[in-house]
Design a protein around this motif. Structure first.
Motif, mmCIF file in Angstrom:
data_model
loop_
_atom_site.group_PDB
_atom_site.id
_atom_site.type_symbol
_atom_site.label_atom_id
_atom_site.label_comp_id
_atom_site.label_asym_id
_atom_site.label_seq_id
_atom_site.Cartn_x
_atom_site.Cartn_y
_atom_site.Cartn_z
ATOM 1 N N ALA A 247 0.846 -1.186 0.000
ATOM 2 C CA ALA A 247 0.000 0.000 0.000
ATOM 3 C C ALA A 247 0.881 1.236 0.000
ATOM 4 O O ALA A 247 2.063 1.170 0.344
ATOM 5 C CB ALA A 247 -0.932 0.006 1.216
ATOM 6 N N SER A 248 0.285 2.350 -0.387
ATOM 7 C CA SER A 248 1.032 3.593 -0.514
ATOM 8 C C SER A 248 0.392 4.679 0.330
ATOM 9 O O SER A 248 -0.811 4.950 0.196
ATOM 10 C CB SER A 248 1.060 4.025 -1.993
ATOM 11 N N ALA A 249 1.167 5.291 1.198
ATOM 12 C CA ALA A 249 0.650 6.328 2.088
ATOM 13 C C ALA A 249 -0.047 7.423 1.291
ATOM 14 O O ALA A 249 0.503 7.965 0.340
ATOM 15 C CB ALA A 249 1.787 6.922 2.917
ATOM 16 N N GLY A 250 -1.268 7.722 1.677
ATOM 17 C CA GLY A 250 -2.026 8.760 0.997
ATOM 18 C C GLY A 250 -2.627 8.333 -0.326
ATOM 19 O O GLY A 250 -3.368 9.090 -0.947
ATOM 20 N N GLY A 251 -2.299 7.122 -0.795
ATOM 21 C CA GLY A 251 -2.782 6.674 -2.093
ATOM 22 C C GLY A 251 -1.952 7.185 -3.250
ATOM 23 O O GLY A 251 -2.417 7.225 -4.398
ATOM 24 N N LEU A 252 -0.707 7.570 -2.968
ATOM 25 C CA LEU A 252 0.169 8.085 -4.021
ATOM 26 C C LEU A 252 0.545 7.000 -5.007
ATOM 27 O O LEU A 252 0.626 5.835 -4.663
ATOM 28 C CB LEU A 252 1.455 8.644 -3.393
ATOM 29 N N VAL A 289 -2.146 9.270 9.072
ATOM 30 C CA VAL A 289 -2.912 10.345 8.428
ATOM 31 C C VAL A 289 -2.120 11.651 8.481
ATOM 32 O O VAL A 289 -2.057 12.407 7.503
ATOM 33 C CB VAL A 289 -4.289 10.504 9.104
ATOM 34 N N ASP A 290 -1.499 11.914 9.610
ATOM 35 C CA ASP A 290 -0.691 13.122 9.748
ATOM 36 C C ASP A 290 0.487 13.117 8.766
ATOM 37 O O ASP A 290 0.823 14.150 8.176
ATOM 38 C CB ASP A 290 -0.168 13.248 11.181
ATOM 39 N N VAL A 291 1.105 11.952 8.578
ATOM 40 C CA VAL A 291 2.228 11.839 7.642
ATOM 41 C C VAL A 291 1.766 12.146 6.223
ATOM 42 O O VAL A 291 2.402 12.923 5.498
ATOM 43 C CB VAL A 291 2.850 10.429 7.689
ATOM 44 N N SER A 292 0.665 11.544 5.816
ATOM 45 C CA SER A 292 0.185 11.745 4.452
ATOM 46 C C SER A 292 -0.289 13.176 4.224
ATOM 47 O O SER A 292 -0.114 13.723 3.136
ATOM 48 C CB SER A 292 -0.941 10.759 4.136
ATOM 49 N N SER A 293 -0.852 13.783 5.234
ATOM 50 C CA SER A 293 -1.256 15.184 5.132
ATOM 51 C C SER A 293 -0.030 16.074 4.979
ATOM 52 O O SER A 293 -0.035 17.038 4.200
ATOM 53 C CB SER A 293 -2.064 15.595 6.365
ATOM 54 N N TRP A 294 1.020 15.740 5.707
ATOM 55 C CA TRP A 294 2.275 16.484 5.590
ATOM 56 C C TRP A 294 2.846 16.360 4.180
ATOM 57 O O TRP A 294 3.239 17.346 3.558
ATOM 58 C CB TRP A 294 3.272 15.963 6.624
ATOM 59 N N MET A 295 2.874 15.138 3.628
ATOM 60 C CA MET A 295 3.394 14.936 2.278
ATOM 61 C C MET A 295 2.514 15.629 1.246
ATOM 62 O O MET A 295 3.011 16.157 0.249
ATOM 63 C CB MET A 295 3.528 13.440 1.971
ATOM 64 N N ALA A 296 1.218 15.649 1.464
ATOM 65 C CA ALA A 296 0.322 16.358 0.554
ATOM 66 C C ALA A 296 0.692 17.835 0.481
ATOM 67 O O ALA A 296 0.626 18.459 -0.580
ATOM 68 C CB ALA A 296 -1.132 16.186 1.002
ATOM 69 N N GLY A 297 1.097 18.379 1.631
ATOM 70 C CA GLY A 297 1.551 19.766 1.650
ATOM 71 C C GLY A 297 2.820 19.951 0.838
ATOM 72 O O GLY A 297 2.984 20.968 0.137
ATOM 73 N N ILE A 298 3.738 18.991 0.903
ATOM 74 C CA ILE A 298 4.964 19.050 0.111
ATOM 75 C C ILE A 298 4.637 19.012 -1.380
ATOM 76 O O ILE A 298 5.235 19.739 -2.191
ATOM 77 C CB ILE A 298 5.900 17.862 0.461
ATOM 78 N N LEU A 299 3.672 18.163 -1.748
ATOM 79 C CA LEU A 299 3.313 17.995 -3.157
ATOM 80 C C LEU A 299 2.370 19.089 -3.659
ATOM 81 O O LEU A 299 2.174 19.236 -4.865
ATOM 82 C CB LEU A 299 2.653 16.627 -3.357
ATOM 83 N N GLY A 300 1.753 19.804 -2.725
ATOM 84 C CA GLY A 300 0.877 20.901 -3.120
ATOM 85 C C GLY A 300 -0.494 20.472 -3.600
ATOM 86 O O GLY A 300 -1.134 21.176 -4.388
ATOM 87 N N ARG A 301 -0.966 19.332 -3.134
ATOM 88 C CA ARG A 301 -2.308 18.867 -3.503
ATOM 89 C C ARG A 301 -2.813 17.906 -2.437
ATOM 90 O O ARG A 301 -2.021 17.332 -1.689
ATOM 91 C CB ARG A 301 -2.300 18.193 -4.866
ATOM 92 N N PRO A 302 -4.136 17.698 -2.360
ATOM 93 C CA PRO A 302 -4.688 16.806 -1.333
ATOM 94 C C PRO A 302 -4.248 15.362 -1.553
ATOM 95 O O PRO A 302 -4.007 14.929 -2.682
ATOM 96 C CB PRO A 302 -6.208 16.948 -1.515
ATOM 97 N N ALA A 303 -4.165 14.589 -0.477
ATOM 98 C CA ALA A 303 -3.874 13.164 -0.581
ATOM 99 C C ALA A 303 -5.069 12.460 -1.214
ATOM 100 O O ALA A 303 -6.221 12.715 -0.839
ATOM 101 C CB ALA A 303 -3.599 12.578 0.799
ATOM 102 N N PRO A 304 -4.845 11.562 -2.179
ATOM 103 C CA PRO A 304 -5.963 10.850 -2.813
ATOM 104 C C PRO A 304 -6.736 9.943 -1.864
ATOM 105 O O PRO A 304 -7.894 9.621 -2.136
ATOM 106 C CB PRO A 304 -5.268 10.020 -3.905
#
Length: 318
Positions: A247-252, A289-304
């Motif tokens: 599986a991939s954190a955030g659905g990336l 969830v906090d990790v994926s939200s943090w990465m979403a901020g790095i990528l500049g878009r919501p986690a899928p």
């Protein structure tokens, strides 16, 4: 605090514990258009480990021309070595061939993953060779890896369908899986690269592999959610005795060589389901969830991930 946690209701016939094999740092980020800074990747992996994940595929030693997002593999691995992790945490790396293996070994990697295809067309497009020729290179790579006392895992792509060839015969899939195990892979992950699998197909393939002498503890599953079947397929695999799920954190993620492939099964969605089934994973969902939200901020878009979206919305409303 996560609102509305699922009630844990154990189901008979399912594994008591499941290993979540996290692929977000490699398979997830490799499909991003923007290159994520190496320091952010290292922090991403550290945060994933902090959430309780212990099998985290860190990167791939592939040619930067083909996957520029992984061009920093030689820099990333020493960064991880300089940080403190639980002694049981492992960081497998993808190696496509013997050249990649040499690079990985130079960074101190102890776990590798090799990549095979069940169809000729995808082998030609992704590996630039036939199935047989690519398998010969994989076998040579595994021989050298085992000589270095490395642990090896195998991936097989297009196990359930191919965008160019259509339905894939189970014989093709089982032939490749058996060959990987015979060459030294301790585990083989069955990839639904374009997300066309359905639960009955999943169970039938696992049964077919058992008839070929491949025990279920040697198998993992890797589902994409193109048609919304990833969790249903995972449940079917659990019923069939599979206890390792990619599986991939955030659905990336997706696949850079198959345009119809959407994101991987989100780790949060998987853990939500497993928690509700009373299956132990060791993963802290809130931290994840906090990790994926943090990465979403790095990528500049919501986690899928739907679970990330729902829980983040719930926390804001609360």
């Amino acid at each position: 605090m996560i609102p509305g946690l699922p009630q844990k209701l154990t189901q008979h016939g399912l594994p008591q514990r499941v290993t979540v094999y996290e692929v977000g740092a490699r398979d997830g980020l490799q499909n991003e258009k923007a290159v994520v800074p190496t320091s952010a990747k290292a922090e991403f992996i550290e945060r994933l480990a902090g959430a309780g994940l212990w099998m985290i595929e860190a990167t791939g030693f592939v040619h930067p021309k083909w996957v520029p997002q992984l061009a920093d593999a030689d820099e990333l691995m020493p960064m991880l070595a300089s940080r403190t992790f639980n002694e049981h945490t492992r960081f497998p790396v993808l190696v496509p061939n013997r050249r990649g293996l040499v690079r990985a070994a130079a960074t101190g990697a102890k776990d590798i993953a090799v990549f095979a295809s069940a169809t000729e067309t995808f082998a030609l497009k992704n590996l630039n060779s036939t199935i047989d020729d690519s398998m010969k290179e994989i076998e040579a790579t595994l021989q050298q890896a085992l000589a270095r006392r490395m642990r090896a895992r195998g991936y097989v792509s297009m196990c359930f369908g191919d965008p160019w060839e259509g339905p894939v015969s189970m014989r093709k899939v089982t032939d490749v899986v058996v060959r990987l195990i015979d060459a030294g892979c301790t585990q083989v992950s069955l990839g639904d690269t374009i997300g066309t699998a359905t639960p009955g197909h999943v169970r039938t393939l696992i049964d077919a592999l058992e008839r070929r002498g491949v025990s279920r503890d040697r198998l993992a599953v890797h589902f994409h959610d193109t048609y919304g079947q990833a969790l249903a397929n995972t449940y079917a695999a659990l019923q069939a005795g599979i206890a390792t799920v990619d599986a991939s954190a955030g659905g990336l993620g997706g696949c850079p060589y198959a345009e119809s492939a959407t994101g991987n099964l989100a780790t949060e969605d998987l853990v939500w389901m497993l928690d509700g089934l009373g299956i132990t994973t060791g993963v802290d969902l809130q931290k994840l969830v906090d990790v994926s939200s943090w990465m979403a901020g790095i990528l500049g878009r919501p986690a899928p991930s739907r679970t990330v979206q729902a829980l983040m919305k719930g926390s804001k409303n609360g």
